[in-house]
Write a protein that holds these residues in place. Structure first.
Motif: not given
Length: 256
Positions: A52-63
């Motif tokens: 879950k937190w890996s997906l959140l990081a992959a969504l939010s940090l690059p954006e």
């Protein structure tokens, strides 16, 4: 190293280059791993939180990095830099559903998220090739949108319904109206409502403006129905048939 963040990067993205194929293969591999290990993830709280937190990081940090890049390089422009593309909207919905577990968001993430992000990965509207920062941003967030929808389906156990297809269509049309007003106000082309993208895309096959918008909407509806029937209705029917067959076997033996 600075050239990898240069908005005037001299090279152009080439569709279905080696790097493009690698990103597609990575998406397929990650989706396969998520499916194969879904039971392990469900039964392991720590592993579920890690995904879950890996997906959140992959969504939010690059954006977040993208919008910082816009500002620092001086290229931020309301006509091109606002997060109003369909995949930008489903990106924020993906973050929201991971944080809240809100079931009403699921159909939007499943239908619009997978449908939009998968098309974007196959036919990217992207100017920058590997190894530019924008290349990594583009494929990371689109892959994460798809994986979030699959995570909510396979791990969290969420399911769409026939009614949720209609809810998704309403969302898309309301979003198109609001984004269309922004396009009219600032001279932008978000969601390609004003004209087709300059790079090759599926829209090239759908006729001139505005016909392609109506055709695209019809195709989207058909795609959503197929996504529901193929991945939910048919598997459920097969499971019921097998269960019914197993239940009939003892009775048939007893009556012979």
């Amino acid at each position: 190293m600075e050239s990898l963040f240069d908005p005037s990067y001299p090279k152009a993205f080439a569709a279905f280059s080696t790097e493009h194929w690698i990103t597609i293969i990575i998406l397929i591999a990650l989706a396969a791993l998520l499916y194969l290990f879904r039971s392990v993830i469900v039964s392991t709280t720590a592993l579920q939180k890690t995904v879950k937190w890996s997906l959140l990081a992959a969504l939010s940090l690059p954006e977040a990095s993208l919008h910082l890049w816009y500002v620092l390089t001086g290229i931020w422009d309301p006509a091109t830099s606002l997060p109003l593309e369909l995949c930008s909207l489903t990106l924020f919905l993906s973050i929201a559903i991971l944080l809240t577990d809100e079931r009403r968001l699921y159909p939007l993430v499943y239908f619009a998220g997978i449908g939009g992000a998968f098309q974007a990965i196959l036919t990217p509207n992207l100017d920058y090739p590997f190894p530019h920062f924008r290349f990594f941003h583009f494929f990371t967030v689109h892959t994460a949108i798809i994986l979030t929808a699959l995570y909510m389906t396979w791990v969290r156990g969420y399911r769409p319904t026939w009614k949720s297809i209609g809810w998704t269509m309403v969302f898309l049309n309301v979003s198109a109206v609001l984004v269309g007003l922004v396009n009219w106000a600032v001279g932008s082309n978000y969601m390609f409502l004003m004209r087709k993208p300059e790079t090759a895309s599926l829209l090239d096959l759908l006729g001139p403006h505005p016909l392609y918008i109506m055709v695209e909407e019809f195709i989207g509806l058909v795609l959503f129905i197929l996504m529901y029937v193929v991945f939910f209705v048919i598997p459920d029917h097969i499971k019921r048939s097998r269960r019914h067959g197993r239940e009939e076997i003892p009775g048939s033996s007893a009556g012979s």
